[in-house]
Write a protein that holds these residues in place. Structure first.
Motif, PDB file in Angstrom:
ATOM      1  N   GLY A  98       0.866  -1.173   0.001  1.00  0.00           N
ATOM      2  CA  GLY A  98       0.183  -0.038   0.012  1.00  0.00           C
ATOM      3  C   GLY A  98       0.797   1.157   0.106  1.00  0.00           C
ATOM      4  N   VAL A  99       1.933   1.015   0.024  1.00  0.00           N
ATOM      5  CA  VAL A  99       3.213   2.445   0.237  1.00  0.00           C
ATOM      6  C   VAL A  99       3.717   2.294  -1.449  1.00  0.00           C
ATOM      7  N   ASP A 100       3.772   3.734  -1.612  1.00  0.00           N
ATOM      8  CA  ASP A 100       4.455   3.953  -2.955  1.00  0.00           C
ATOM      9  C   ASP A 100       5.708   3.346  -2.899  1.00  0.00           C
ATOM     10  N   VAL A 101       6.377   3.076  -4.113  1.00  0.00           N
ATOM     11  CA  VAL A 101       7.728   2.401  -4.411  1.00  0.00           C
ATOM     12  C   VAL A 101       8.725   3.249  -3.594  1.00  0.00           C
ATOM     13  N   GLY A 102       8.767   4.580  -3.972  1.00  0.00           N
ATOM     14  CA  GLY A 102       9.945   5.259  -3.377  1.00  0.00           C
ATOM     15  C   GLY A 102       9.917   5.437  -2.129  1.00  0.00           C
ATOM     16  N   GLU A 103       8.817   5.608  -1.376  1.00  0.00           N
ATOM     17  CA  GLU A 103       8.805   5.564   0.010  1.00  0.00           C
ATOM     18  C   GLU A 103       9.059   4.086   0.503  1.00  0.00           C
ATOM     19  N   ALA A 104       8.452   3.225  -0.052  1.00  0.00           N
ATOM     20  CA  ALA A 104       8.850   1.712   0.187  1.00  0.00           C
ATOM     21  C   ALA A 104      10.524   1.622   0.375  1.00  0.00           C
ATOM     22  N   GLN A 105      11.100   1.904  -0.473  1.00  0.00           N
ATOM     23  CA  GLN A 105      12.566   1.838  -0.758  1.00  0.00           C
ATOM     24  C   GLN A 105      13.272   2.654   0.626  1.00  0.00           C
ATOM     25  N   ARG A 106      12.636   3.901   0.745  1.00  0.00           N
ATOM     26  CA  ARG A 106      13.391   4.493   2.039  1.00  0.00           C
ATOM     27  C   ARG A 106      12.998   3.942   3.148  1.00  0.00           C
ATOM     28  N   VAL A 107      11.874   3.342   3.316  1.00  0.00           N
ATOM     29  CA  VAL A 107      11.608   2.721   4.648  1.00  0.00           C
ATOM     30  C   VAL A 107      12.438   1.432   4.739  1.00  0.00           C
ATOM     31  N   ALA A 108      12.422   0.668   3.754  1.00  0.00           N
ATOM     32  CA  ALA A 108      13.462  -0.662   3.486  1.00  0.00           C
ATOM     33  C   ALA A 108      15.052  -0.301   3.797  1.00  0.00           C
ATOM     34  N   ARG A 109      15.586   0.674   3.190  1.00  0.00           N
ATOM     35  CA  ARG A 109      16.887   1.035   3.529  1.00  0.00           C
ATOM     36  C   ARG A 109      17.053   1.457   4.748  1.00  0.00           C
ATOM     37  N   ALA A 110      16.142   2.266   5.587  1.00  0.00           N
ATOM     38  CA  ALA A 110      16.095   2.651   6.840  1.00  0.00           C
ATOM     39  C   ALA A 110      16.328   1.688   7.717  1.00  0.00           C
ATOM     40  N   SER A 111      15.540   0.432   7.532  1.00  0.00           N
ATOM     41  CA  SER A 111      15.640  -0.818   8.371  1.00  0.00           C
ATOM     42  C   SER A 111      16.517  -1.780   8.029  1.00  0.00           C
ATOM     43  N   GLY A 112      17.569  -1.333   7.145  1.00  0.00           N
ATOM     44  CA  GLY A 112      18.791  -2.148   6.788  1.00  0.00           C
ATOM     45  C   GLY A 112      18.500  -3.390   5.722  1.00  0.00           C
ATOM     46  N   LEU A 113      17.313  -3.020   4.913  1.00  0.00           N
ATOM     47  CA  LEU A 113      16.929  -4.191   4.023  1.00  0.00           C
ATOM     48  C   LEU A 113      17.045  -3.503   2.543  1.00  0.00           C
ATOM     49  N   VAL A 114      17.020  -4.472   1.586  1.00  0.00           N
ATOM     50  CA  VAL A 114      17.056  -3.937   0.140  1.00  0.00           C
ATOM     51  C   VAL A 114      15.906  -4.406  -0.680  1.00  0.00           C
ATOM     52  N   LEU A 115      15.365  -3.442  -1.405  1.00  0.00           N
ATOM     53  CA  LEU A 115      14.101  -3.856  -2.088  1.00  0.00           C
ATOM     54  C   LEU A 115      14.134  -4.188  -3.378  1.00  0.00           C
ATOM     55  N   SER A 116      13.525  -5.290  -3.936  1.00  0.00           N
ATOM     56  CA  SER A 116      13.882  -5.713  -5.132  1.00  0.00           C
ATOM     57  C   SER A 116      12.521  -6.138  -5.849  1.00  0.00           C
ATOM     58  N   SER A 117      12.767  -6.234  -7.342  1.00  0.00           N
ATOM     59  CA  SER A 117      11.378  -6.612  -7.956  1.00  0.00           C
ATOM     60  C   SER A 117      11.690  -8.098  -8.337  1.00  0.00           C
TER      61      SER A 117
END
Length: 105
Positions: A11-30
Motif C-alpha cells: 500500500g506504500v508507493d515504491v519510492g517511500e517503500a525503498q526509503r523505509v526498507a533502506r532505513a530498516s537495513g533491507l534491500v528492496l527488489s522486484s
C-alpha cells in the motif's frame, strides 16, 4: 549477524517503500535479477507495492532482500504530462494569419 523486522510495505508507493526498507537495513527488489533496477521499472508515474516477500514482521538478517510486486496508480500522471492537453481546432476553423491577395503572382 543482526536481525531486523521486515516493515509492512503493501500500500506504500515504491519510492517511500525503498526509503523505509533502506532505513530498516533491507534491500528492496522486484526479483528481476538481470532486469532494470526498481527505480526504472516504476518511472514515470506513481507505483504502489501490492505484495511483499517475506511478509511484514518477519525477522530477517540485516541486508536481506525484500521482494515486492507493484502496480501503477491509474491517472497518477507522470513526467510526460507537462502541460494541459487542448482539443485540436476543427479543420474548418484553421485559417492563415494573413490574407494573401488573389491577384498576387
Amino acid at each position: 549477524m543482526a536481525t531486523v523486522e521486515v516493515p509492512r510495505l503493501i500500500g506504500v508507493d515504491v519510492g517511500e517503500a525503498q526509503r523505509v526498507a533502506r532505513a530498516s537495513g533491507l534491500v528492496l527488489s522486484s526479483g528481476a535479477q538481470d532486469g532494470p533496477p526498481l527505480s526504472e521499472l516504476t518511472w514515470p508515474g506513481v507505483w504502489v507495492v501490492t505484495a511483499q516477500l517475506p511478509p511484514a514482521r518477519t525477522a530477517v538478517d540485516r541486508g536481506s532482500v525484500v521482494l515486492v510486486e507493484f502496480e501503477r496508480l491509474p491517472g497518477a500522471g507522470g513526467a510526460g504530462d507537462r502541460e494541459p492537453r487542448r482539443p485540436l481546432p476543427a479543420p474548418d476553423e484553421l485559417r492563415a494569419e494573413r490574407e494573401v491577395p488573389q491577384d498576387s503572382p
